[in-house]
Each structure stands twice: as C-alpha cells, then as structure tokens.
Design a protein around this motif. Structure first.
Motif, PDB file in Angstrom:
ATOM      1  N   CYS A 125      -0.364  -8.691  -9.989  1.00 38.08           N
ATOM      2  CA  CYS A 125      -1.196  -8.149  -8.909  1.00 38.08           C
ATOM      3  C   CYS A 125      -1.810  -9.326  -8.153  1.00 38.08           C
ATOM      4  O   CYS A 125      -2.308 -10.265  -8.781  1.00 38.08           O
ATOM      5  N   ARG A 126      -1.802  -9.252  -6.812  1.00 40.35           N
ATOM      6  CA  ARG A 126      -2.433 -10.316  -6.050  1.00 40.35           C
ATOM      7  C   ARG A 126      -2.755  -9.838  -4.634  1.00 40.35           C
ATOM      8  O   ARG A 126      -2.213  -8.837  -4.151  1.00 40.35           O
ATOM      9  N   GLY A 127      -3.662 -10.561  -3.990  1.00 37.74           N
ATOM     10  CA  GLY A 127      -4.003 -10.257  -2.596  1.00 37.74           C
ATOM     11  C   GLY A 127      -4.521  -8.844  -2.420  1.00 37.74           C
ATOM     12  O   GLY A 127      -5.417  -8.390  -3.120  1.00 37.74           O
ATOM     13  N   SER A 128      -3.928  -8.114  -1.476  1.00 39.42           N
ATOM     14  CA  SER A 128      -4.380  -6.761  -1.156  1.00 39.42           C
ATOM     15  C   SER A 128      -3.693  -5.686  -1.984  1.00 39.42           C
ATOM     16  O   SER A 128      -3.891  -4.492  -1.732  1.00 39.42           O
ATOM     17  N   ASP A 129      -2.874  -6.059  -2.940  1.00 44.63           N
ATOM     18  CA  ASP A 129      -2.334  -5.056  -3.878  1.00 44.63           C
ATOM     19  C   ASP A 129      -3.504  -4.312  -4.513  1.00 44.63           C
ATOM     20  O   ASP A 129      -4.562  -4.895  -4.763  1.00 44.63           O
ATOM     21  N   ASP A 130      -3.318  -3.019  -4.787  1.00 43.30           N
ATOM     22  CA  ASP A 130      -4.437  -2.260  -5.342  1.00 43.30           C
ATOM     23  C   ASP A 130      -3.978  -1.238  -6.382  1.00 43.30           C
ATOM     24  O   ASP A 130      -2.793  -0.955  -6.532  1.00 43.30           O
ATOM     25  N   TYR A 131      -4.978  -0.707  -7.093  1.00 42.48           N
ATOM     26  CA  TYR A 131      -4.756   0.245  -8.182  1.00 42.48           C
ATOM     27  C   TYR A 131      -6.075   0.952  -8.425  1.00 42.48           C
ATOM     28  O   TYR A 131      -7.128   0.550  -7.897  1.00 42.48           O
ATOM     29  N   GLY A 132      -6.068   2.042  -9.226  1.00 47.04           N
ATOM     30  CA  GLY A 132      -7.349   2.685  -9.501  1.00 47.04           C
ATOM     31  C   GLY A 132      -7.223   4.096 -10.011  1.00 47.04           C
ATOM     32  O   GLY A 132      -6.185   4.517 -10.542  1.00 47.04           O
ATOM     33  N   LEU A 133      -8.325   4.838  -9.797  1.00 49.78           N
ATOM     34  CA  LEU A 133      -8.495   6.173 -10.371  1.00 49.78           C
ATOM     35  C   LEU A 133      -8.466   7.215  -9.258  1.00 49.78           C
ATOM     36  O   LEU A 133      -9.088   7.033  -8.199  1.00 49.78           O
ATOM     37  N   LEU A 134      -7.767   8.313  -9.498  1.00 46.45           N
ATOM     38  CA  LEU A 134      -7.681   9.446  -8.572  1.00 46.45           C
ATOM     39  C   LEU A 134      -8.405  10.629  -9.200  1.00 46.45           C
ATOM     40  O   LEU A 134      -8.236  10.912 -10.390  1.00 46.45           O
ATOM     41  N   VAL A 135      -9.205  11.347  -8.410  1.00 41.23           N
ATOM     42  CA  VAL A 135      -9.964  12.475  -8.950  1.00 41.23           C
ATOM     43  C   VAL A 135      -9.920  13.661  -7.990  1.00 41.23           C
ATOM     44  O   VAL A 135      -9.650  13.506  -6.799  1.00 41.23           O
ATOM     45  N   ARG A 136     -10.192  14.834  -8.565  1.00 43.97           N
ATOM     46  CA  ARG A 136     -10.292  16.087  -7.805  1.00 43.97           C
ATOM     47  C   ARG A 136      -9.091  16.280  -6.881  1.00 43.97           C
ATOM     48  O   ARG A 136      -9.231  16.548  -5.690  1.00 43.97           O
ATOM     49  N   GLY A 137      -7.915  16.140  -7.447  1.00 37.16           N
ATOM     50  CA  GLY A 137      -6.771  16.196  -6.549  1.00 37.16           C
ATOM     51  C   GLY A 137      -5.503  16.733  -7.160  1.00 37.16           C
ATOM     52  O   GLY A 137      -5.448  17.212  -8.300  1.00 37.16           O
ATOM     53  N   SER A 138      -4.466  16.602  -6.334  1.00 33.36           N
ATOM     54  CA  SER A 138      -3.091  16.918  -6.674  1.00 33.36           C
ATOM     55  C   SER A 138      -2.258  15.776  -6.081  1.00 33.36           C
ATOM     56  O   SER A 138      -2.802  14.906  -5.401  1.00 33.36           O
ATOM     57  N   PRO A 139      -0.955  15.763  -6.306  1.00 31.35           N
ATOM     58  CA  PRO A 139      -0.164  14.649  -5.772  1.00 31.35           C
ATOM     59  C   PRO A 139      -0.198  14.492  -4.254  1.00 31.35           C
ATOM     60  O   PRO A 139       0.186  13.430  -3.745  1.00 31.35           O
ATOM     61  N   VAL A 140      -0.672  15.501  -3.512  1.00 33.74           N
ATOM     62  CA  VAL A 140      -0.669  15.380  -2.051  1.00 33.74           C
ATOM     63  C   VAL A 140      -2.067  15.353  -1.433  1.00 33.74           C
ATOM     64  O   VAL A 140      -2.203  15.092  -0.232  1.00 33.74           O
ATOM     65  N   ALA A 141      -3.114  15.606  -2.207  1.00 34.20           N
ATOM     66  CA  ALA A 141      -4.476  15.613  -1.662  1.00 34.20           C
ATOM     67  C   ALA A 141      -5.440  15.252  -2.787  1.00 34.20           C
ATOM     68  O   ALA A 141      -5.473  15.935  -3.818  1.00 34.20           O
ATOM     69  N   TYR A 142      -6.240  14.197  -2.576  1.00 34.57           N
ATOM     70  CA  TYR A 142      -7.095  13.697  -3.661  1.00 34.57           C
ATOM     71  C   TYR A 142      -8.086  12.676  -3.113  1.00 34.57           C
ATOM     72  O   TYR A 142      -7.979  12.216  -1.963  1.00 34.57           O
ATOM     73  N   TYR A 143      -9.041  12.312  -3.974  1.00 28.21           N
ATOM     74  CA  TYR A 143      -9.940  11.184  -3.702  1.00 28.21           C
ATOM     75  C   TYR A 143      -9.422   9.972  -4.463  1.00 28.21           C
ATOM     76  O   TYR A 143      -9.038  10.074  -5.642  1.00 28.21           O
ATOM     77  N   ARG A 144      -9.423   8.839  -3.779  1.00 32.59           N
ATOM     78  CA  ARG A 144      -8.893   7.613  -4.369  1.00 32.59           C
ATOM     79  C   ARG A 144      -9.979   6.541  -4.422  1.00 32.59           C
ATOM     80  O   ARG A 144     -10.560   6.182  -3.397  1.00 32.59           O
ATOM     81  N   PHE A 145     -10.227   6.027  -5.621  1.00 35.07           N
ATOM     82  CA  PHE A 145     -11.129   4.890  -5.812  1.00 35.07           C
ATOM     83  C   PHE A 145     -10.248   3.692  -6.138  1.00 35.07           C
ATOM     84  O   PHE A 145      -9.665   3.605  -7.230  1.00 35.07           O
TER      85      PHE A 145
END
Length: 250
Positions: A125-145
């Motif tokens: 992982c480097r630069g602007s690559d990102d990862y995290g936790l998804l909540v209150r969602g489904s594969p097409v609509a969700y909140y992303r931290f």
C-alpha cells in the motif's frame, strides 16, 4: 617654672579642641539597605474542578457479533485476474491489481445502531491507495470510512457510482503511513450520526440520514500503478442503545 607648665597645659588644651563648623573625623552611621522588602502574601486562588472527558461512544451494550475469520462461508471468497478475496489463517485478505477496487460485505447480518471494530493490516500500500470499513450498506450503497496510505482518513456515502463526501480527508497520526502497518478501525453509529475511531481514539463525527441500517464490510483499492494487499481480522460488533437527549455518565 610653675607658671610655664601651666601655660603649656593651657596651650595643649586649646589645640585639641574641635573647631566649630568643621566636619567630625567620625562619619555618622549610614542607613540600612533593605534588599528584599516585605510584600503582601497573595491569597490562594480557588481550585477549579477538572472537567470530565465526554464519552464519545456512549450506550455500548452487549456483543452481537464476532468473527475470527476461521470460516469463509460469510464472505464469498473469489479469485480473478483483477484481484482476490481469501479467508484463511484467521484473516480476510483483499488483494487487487493497479487501478482496481474490491469490497466484501458479510452476508448474514443487518445492523441498525452499533459499534463495530476490526483490525486492518496493509502489507502492500502506498500514496493514495486506500482501504477501510463499510457500514450500513449493501454492495451498491453504503457508507465508507477510508484510510489512505499517505496518512489521511475520510468518510463518504456511496450510491452505485456516485460518491458524496461526508468528511474530507484529514491527516491522522493513527493511520499507518504506508505498509506494513496495523490499525484498529471502529465505527459507532446511532440514528443519523456516525463516529470514527482509530486505535480507540476519536477522529470525527458525520451525520447522514440516507442509510439507517445495513451490512458491515471491508474494502481495498489501488489508486496508482502498483498492487494493494490488506488483511482484516478480529471483527467485533456491539449493540448501541443511546438517547441523545439523556446525559451520559463519563
């Protein structure tokens, strides 16, 4: 002879008599210098009571879900030329090729008000690559931290291909600066409010009323020309019972 001695005595007496108007050979005593004059002792100030630290994730109740990633049945593992999702050795690993975004939701749970924590370990992982936790969602609509590998964190609402920022990217000392690294990601959600925690420390709060329930998931994305690999482990979800109109004990 007697007259002469008397005369000498008279002459000697006149010589030792001080002449009026001339200064005395012995100076008068000088005034005493006070180097540290006494001053009034200040009155002690009243002691101010220390303000209590507000509880930033109130109302946390019993555990409703734990996942040690010993079984892949809830995460739909897959492998392709663009990336892979694998559950093994008590971890879920997402690996993606350059420019690819891949996510997974646990497929058996719907959450309303909760506090969820998961450990993330970026290994590529480097630069602007990102990862995290998804909540209150489904594969097409969700909140992303999302945590970026340049040390920033943000929150956004995703609906199909539309992204709406809820919290613009900010620097955080709790985000691993690249890889390898490790961070405990936590999201507290109650009603329309969601709060992000990293390593148990509060980062920011966002409010949005579009999604009030849904699943919990994870993601990884390569925004550059190099692959990204992130592992996730130790998912724990607690129920939250919180009334914002009631004062919470610290």
């Amino acid at each position: 002879m007697t007259w002469m001695l008397a005369a000498c005595s008279s002459l000697d007496a006149s010589r030792i008599t001080a002449t009026p108007g001339l200064p005395s050979e012995t100076p008068p005593p000088s005034a005493t210098i006070v180097w540290f004059p006494p001053s009034a002792t200040p009155s002690p100030r009243p002691t101010e009571g220390q303000l209590a630290t507000p509880e930033m994730h109130p109302g946390i109740g019993p555990i409703v879900l734990t996942d040690d990633f010993s079984d892949d049945v809830f995460w739909d593992p897959a492998v392709s030329d663009l990336g892979s999702v694998a559950v093994e050795r008590d971890r879920l690993t997402i690996a993606v090729q350059p420019g690819v975004h891949l996510l997974r939701f646990r497929n058996d749970v719907i959450l309303n008000d909760f506090y969820a924590e998961i450990t993330a370990r970026p290994s590529l992982c480097r630069g602007s690559d990102d990862y995290g936790l998804l909540v209150r969602g489904s594969p097409v609509a969700y909140y992303r931290f999302a945590l970026s590998c340049n040390g920033q964190v943000r929150a956004e609402r995703i609906s199909v291909d539309t992204r709406r920022p809820l919290q613009e990217s900010i620097l955080s000392g709790d985000v691993p600066p690249g890889a390898p690294g490790e961070v405990r990601i936590g999201v507290w959600a109650s009603g329309t409010e969601m709060r992000l925690f990293l390593n148990g420390r509060f980062q920011f709060s966002v409010t949005d009323a579009n999604y009030l329930s849904g699943g919990v998931g994870v993601f990884a994305r390569s925004n550059g020309d190099t692959p990204v690999t992130v592992t996730f482990s130790d998912l724990v979800v607690n129920a939250v019972e919180y009334d914002p109109g009631v004062t919470q004990e610290p």
